[in-house]
Motif scaffolding. Structure first.
Motif, PDB file in Angstrom:
ATOM      1  N   PRO A  89       0.825  -1.201   0.000  1.00  0.00           N
ATOM      2  CA  PRO A  89       0.000   0.000   0.000  1.00  0.00           C
ATOM      3  C   PRO A  89       0.858   1.250   0.000  1.00  0.00           C
ATOM      4  O   PRO A  89       1.899   1.297   0.635  1.00  0.00           O
ATOM      5  CB  PRO A  89      -0.810  -0.114   1.304  1.00  0.00           C
ATOM      6  CG  PRO A  89       0.023  -0.985   2.180  1.00  0.00           C
ATOM      7  CD  PRO A  89       0.759  -1.915   1.267  1.00  0.00           C
ATOM      8  N   LYS A  90       0.425   2.277  -0.735  1.00  0.00           N
ATOM      9  CA  LYS A  90       1.130   3.537  -0.771  1.00  0.00           C
ATOM     10  C   LYS A  90       0.804   4.332   0.495  1.00  0.00           C
ATOM     11  O   LYS A  90      -0.323   4.368   0.952  1.00  0.00           O
ATOM     12  CB  LYS A  90       0.725   4.332  -2.009  1.00  0.00           C
ATOM     13  CG  LYS A  90       1.150   3.665  -3.309  1.00  0.00           C
ATOM     14  CD  LYS A  90       0.775   4.522  -4.493  1.00  0.00           C
ATOM     15  CE  LYS A  90       1.224   3.871  -5.796  1.00  0.00           C
ATOM     16  NZ  LYS A  90       0.855   4.688  -6.960  1.00  0.00           N
ATOM     17  N   LEU A  91       1.813   4.983   1.041  1.00  0.00           N
ATOM     18  CA  LEU A  91       1.643   5.751   2.257  1.00  0.00           C
ATOM     19  C   LEU A  91       1.577   7.228   1.940  1.00  0.00           C
ATOM     20  O   LEU A  91       2.371   7.740   1.143  1.00  0.00           O
ATOM     21  CB  LEU A  91       2.811   5.472   3.218  1.00  0.00           C
ATOM     22  CG  LEU A  91       2.966   4.008   3.654  1.00  0.00           C
ATOM     23  CD1 LEU A  91       4.198   3.857   4.521  1.00  0.00           C
ATOM     24  CD2 LEU A  91       1.727   3.536   4.387  1.00  0.00           C
ATOM     25  N   VAL A  92       0.616   7.926   2.555  1.00  0.00           N
ATOM     26  CA  VAL A  92       0.470   9.362   2.360  1.00  0.00           C
ATOM     27  C   VAL A  92       0.416  10.030   3.728  1.00  0.00           C
ATOM     28  O   VAL A  92      -0.054   9.464   4.708  1.00  0.00           O
ATOM     29  CB  VAL A  92      -0.817   9.682   1.561  1.00  0.00           C
ATOM     30  CG1 VAL A  92      -0.729   9.145   0.160  1.00  0.00           C
ATOM     31  CG2 VAL A  92      -2.043   9.108   2.261  1.00  0.00           C
ATOM     32  N   ALA A  93       0.917  11.262   3.803  1.00  0.00           N
ATOM     33  CA  ALA A  93       0.908  11.982   5.075  1.00  0.00           C
ATOM     34  C   ALA A  93      -0.508  12.446   5.384  1.00  0.00           C
ATOM     35  O   ALA A  93      -1.198  12.993   4.522  1.00  0.00           O
ATOM     36  CB  ALA A  93       1.854  13.174   4.980  1.00  0.00           C
ATOM     37  N   PRO A  94      -0.986  12.241   6.637  1.00  0.00           N
ATOM     38  CA  PRO A  94      -2.345  12.659   6.984  1.00  0.00           C
ATOM     39  C   PRO A  94      -2.434  14.177   7.153  1.00  0.00           C
ATOM     40  O   PRO A  94      -1.475  14.830   7.551  1.00  0.00           O
ATOM     41  CB  PRO A  94      -2.594  11.935   8.300  1.00  0.00           C
ATOM     42  CG  PRO A  94      -1.231  11.744   8.885  1.00  0.00           C
ATOM     43  CD  PRO A  94      -0.299  11.555   7.729  1.00  0.00           C
ATOM     44  N   THR A  95      -3.603  14.702   6.878  1.00  0.00           N
ATOM     45  CA  THR A  95      -3.878  16.122   7.104  1.00  0.00           C
ATOM     46  C   THR A  95      -4.174  16.334   8.587  1.00  0.00           C
ATOM     47  O   THR A  95      -4.425  15.383   9.324  1.00  0.00           O
ATOM     48  CB  THR A  95      -5.081  16.550   6.258  1.00  0.00           C
ATOM     49  OG1 THR A  95      -6.218  15.809   6.712  1.00  0.00           O
ATOM     50  CG2 THR A  95      -4.856  16.253   4.790  1.00  0.00           C
ATOM     51  N   PRO A  96      -4.151  17.583   9.036  1.00  0.00           N
ATOM     52  CA  PRO A  96      -4.490  17.834  10.450  1.00  0.00           C
ATOM     53  C   PRO A  96      -5.854  17.283  10.831  1.00  0.00           C
ATOM     54  O   PRO A  96      -6.041  16.772  11.935  1.00  0.00           O
ATOM     55  CB  PRO A  96      -4.446  19.366  10.534  1.00  0.00           C
ATOM     56  CG  PRO A  96      -3.468  19.766   9.468  1.00  0.00           C
ATOM     57  CD  PRO A  96      -3.677  18.794   8.360  1.00  0.00           C
ATOM     58  N   GLU A  97      -6.824  17.391   9.920  1.00  0.00           N
ATOM     59  CA  GLU A  97      -8.154  16.856  10.204  1.00  0.00           C
ATOM     60  C   GLU A  97      -8.115  15.347  10.375  1.00  0.00           C
ATOM     61  O   GLU A  97      -8.802  14.781  11.240  1.00  0.00           O
ATOM     62  CB  GLU A  97      -9.128  17.236   9.081  1.00  0.00           C
ATOM     63  CG  GLU A  97      -9.456  18.725   8.993  1.00  0.00           C
ATOM     64  CD  GLU A  97      -8.358  19.510   8.285  1.00  0.00           C
ATOM     65  OE1 GLU A  97      -7.414  18.877   7.769  1.00  0.00           O
ATOM     66  OE2 GLU A  97      -8.447  20.758   8.266  1.00  0.00           O
ATOM     67  N   GLN A  98      -7.299  14.693   9.539  1.00  0.00           N
ATOM     68  CA  GLN A  98      -7.204  13.239   9.642  1.00  0.00           C
ATOM     69  C   GLN A  98      -6.501  12.811  10.927  1.00  0.00           C
ATOM     70  O   GLN A  98      -6.804  11.766  11.497  1.00  0.00           O
ATOM     71  CB  GLN A  98      -6.462  12.671   8.424  1.00  0.00           C
ATOM     72  CG  GLN A  98      -7.282  12.739   7.139  1.00  0.00           C
ATOM     73  CD  GLN A  98      -6.481  12.295   5.923  1.00  0.00           C
ATOM     74  OE1 GLN A  98      -5.274  12.504   5.867  1.00  0.00           O
ATOM     75  NE2 GLN A  98      -7.169  11.707   4.964  1.00  0.00           N
ATOM     76  N   ILE A  99      -5.548  13.607  11.394  1.00  0.00           N
ATOM     77  CA  ILE A  99      -4.884  13.300  12.665  1.00  0.00           C
ATOM     78  C   ILE A  99      -5.898  13.308  13.806  1.00  0.00           C
ATOM     79  O   ILE A  99      -5.928  12.421  14.659  1.00  0.00           O
ATOM     80  CB  ILE A  99      -3.755  14.301  12.929  1.00  0.00           C
ATOM     81  CG1 ILE A  99      -2.616  14.099  11.909  1.00  0.00           C
ATOM     82  CG2 ILE A  99      -3.209  14.136  14.355  1.00  0.00           C
ATOM     83  CD1 ILE A  99      -1.512  15.114  12.011  1.00  0.00           C
ATOM     84  N   ILE A 100      -6.784  14.350  13.783  1.00  0.00           N
ATOM     85  CA  ILE A 100      -7.844  14.420  14.796  1.00  0.00           C
ATOM     86  C   ILE A 100      -8.745  13.198  14.678  1.00  0.00           C
ATOM     87  O   ILE A 100      -9.149  12.587  15.678  1.00  0.00           O
ATOM     88  CB  ILE A 100      -8.648  15.720  14.638  1.00  0.00           C
ATOM     89  CG1 ILE A 100      -7.745  16.935  14.894  1.00  0.00           C
ATOM     90  CG2 ILE A 100      -9.843  15.744  15.579  1.00  0.00           C
ATOM     91  CD1 ILE A 100      -8.398  18.263  14.587  1.00  0.00           C
ATOM     92  N   ALA A 101      -9.056  12.840  13.422  1.00  0.00           N
ATOM     93  CA  ALA A 101      -9.931  11.701  13.186  1.00  0.00           C
ATOM     94  C   ALA A 101      -9.301  10.399  13.674  1.00  0.00           C
ATOM     95  O   ALA A 101      -9.974   9.525  14.222  1.00  0.00           O
ATOM     96  CB  ALA A 101     -10.267  11.595  11.708  1.00  0.00           C
ATOM     97  N   ILE A 102      -7.975  10.268  13.479  1.00  0.00           N
ATOM     98  CA  ILE A 102      -7.290   9.053  13.938  1.00  0.00           C
ATOM     99  C   ILE A 102      -7.359   8.952  15.454  1.00  0.00           C
ATOM    100  O   ILE A 102      -7.626   7.893  16.021  1.00  0.00           O
ATOM    101  CB  ILE A 102      -5.825   9.050  13.468  1.00  0.00           C
ATOM    102  CG1 ILE A 102      -5.749   8.891  11.939  1.00  0.00           C
ATOM    103  CG2 ILE A 102      -5.050   7.910  14.115  1.00  0.00           C
ATOM    104  CD1 ILE A 102      -4.351   9.024  11.369  1.00  0.00           C
ATOM    105  N   LYS A 103      -7.140  10.082  16.123  1.00  0.00           N
ATOM    106  CA  LYS A 103      -7.192  10.075  17.587  1.00  0.00           C
ATOM    107  C   LYS A 103      -8.576   9.667  18.075  1.00  0.00           C
ATOM    108  O   LYS A 103      -8.728   8.891  19.017  1.00  0.00           O
ATOM    109  CB  LYS A 103      -6.826  11.450  18.111  1.00  0.00           C
ATOM    110  CG  LYS A 103      -5.355  11.824  17.926  1.00  0.00           C
ATOM    111  CD  LYS A 103      -5.067  13.202  18.475  1.00  0.00           C
ATOM    112  CE  LYS A 103      -3.583  13.559  18.308  1.00  0.00           C
ATOM    113  NZ  LYS A 103      -3.279  14.919  18.834  1.00  0.00           N
ATOM    114  N   ALA A 104      -9.614  10.216  17.411  1.00  0.00           N
ATOM    115  CA  ALA A 104     -10.967   9.861  17.800  1.00  0.00           C
ATOM    116  C   ALA A 104     -11.262   8.392  17.513  1.00  0.00           C
ATOM    117  O   ALA A 104     -11.944   7.714  18.284  1.00  0.00           O
ATOM    118  CB  ALA A 104     -11.964  10.753  17.069  1.00  0.00           C
ATOM    119  N   ALA A 105     -10.708   7.913  16.399  1.00  0.00           N
ATOM    120  CA  ALA A 105     -10.928   6.511  16.041  1.00  0.00           C
ATOM    121  C   ALA A 105     -10.268   5.581  17.034  1.00  0.00           C
ATOM    122  O   ALA A 105     -10.760   4.490  17.305  1.00  0.00           O
ATOM    123  CB  ALA A 105     -10.404   6.243  14.631  1.00  0.00           C
TER     124      ALA A 105
END
Length: 286
Positions: free
Chosen positions: A197-213
């Motif tokens: 799988p290709k890796l991409v840097a998360p956006t700030p919104e996605q970082i928040i989403a990861i923490k919530a997840a």
């Protein structure tokens, strides 16, 4: 190298083979030249000269009984033009893995009136253009060539193709046909590219989403996977996030925190409030 002497012939194994023919076994003796076969006194239906070093199929005595000659795995390049005069009843000839190169070199076999089974596999002659049709055209009595039955349509095609002397001469001069190896795609590389799988840097919104997840994860494996993505700062391409849902959860947690802060007096923490309750309890009791 060993000479094919009368003494070697008499001492070599002879037996009735699987088809009840009387066979003489002369294979594997490093014999370079055919000679002295008259010592067999024409007592054999099959002679096996395989796995020797014979260069020419010649110097044969008259053997009226001989029906099968096995001479594969030798170095034969030439055949006696009059071989049919000496082997009038030969019906099977195995010349597999020899050094016959040109089509014209099998022409002497046409003098064998009873020849029905012939193998020329693993000779360079088989690489010649129209090799099979040429042999079928030359050997009219042939029934099986290279362990494949000669079909009537092949006979007709051979007759049509070599209907003139010029066509035959042209076939004899033709160079070997080139067989180019098939192109094989580099499957492992393609598969590896698809599987990684290709890796991409998360956006700030996605970082928040990861923490919530992480908070809402149901399994330890999922928590570990999300924490790894958060630490590495790279988001796998196959990881799908519902940003709206996760952000809503984040807003709800934020509102709960704000509400709790409003319910408490300014500057008082939960620990201070608890301490006050403890201090007033004895007073009321008193």
């Amino acid at each position: 190298m060993v000479r094919l002497t009368a003494d070697l012939i008499w001492k070599s194994p002879h037996f009735f083979n699987a088809v009840k023919d009387r066979e003489l076994d002369l294979r594997g003796n490093k014999i370079p030249v055919i000679e002295n076969l008259g010592a067999t006194e024409d007592q054999f239906d099959t002679i096996d000269l395989s796995d020797n070093e014979i260069v020419k199929l010649e110097n044969l005595p008259y053997l009226n009984r001989l029906g099968t000659l096995l001479i594969n795995n030798n170095r034969i390049t030439r055949i006696n033009p009059n071989i049919g005069e000496f082997l009038p009843k030969l019906h099977t000839l195995v010349l597999t893995n020899n050094r016959i190169v040109n089509l014209v070199e099998i022409d002497p076999l046409a003098s064998l009136p009873k020849l029905q089974y012939l193998s020329l596999l693993d000779n360079n002659i088989t690489k010649k253009q129209n090799y099979r049709l040429y042999v079928i055209h030359k050997l009219k009595s042939l029934r099986v060539l290279d362990f494949k039955k000669v079909k009537n349509k092949e006979r007709l095609e051979a007759k049509r193709l070599f209907d003139s002397k010029e066509a035959i001469e042209e076939a004899q001069k033709a160079p070997p046909k080139k067989v180019s190896p098939p192109e094989i795609p580099n499957v492992p590389e393609v598969a590896e590219e698809q599987q990684t799988p290709k890796l991409v840097a998360p956006t700030p919104e996605q970082i928040i989403a990861i923490k919530a997840a992480i908070v809402n994860s149901q399994t330890l494996e999922e928590v570990a996977r999300l924490e790894k993505a958060l630490k590495s700062g790279q988001l796998p391409a196959d990881f799908e996030l519902n940003d709206n849902m996760v952000l809503d959860n984040a807003h709800e947690k934020h509102e709960e925190t704000v509400q709790e802060s409003k319910d408490q007096p300014d500057g008082e923490s939960d620990d201070t409030k608890e301490q006050k309750d403890t201090d007033t309890a004895p007073m009321e009791e008193f």
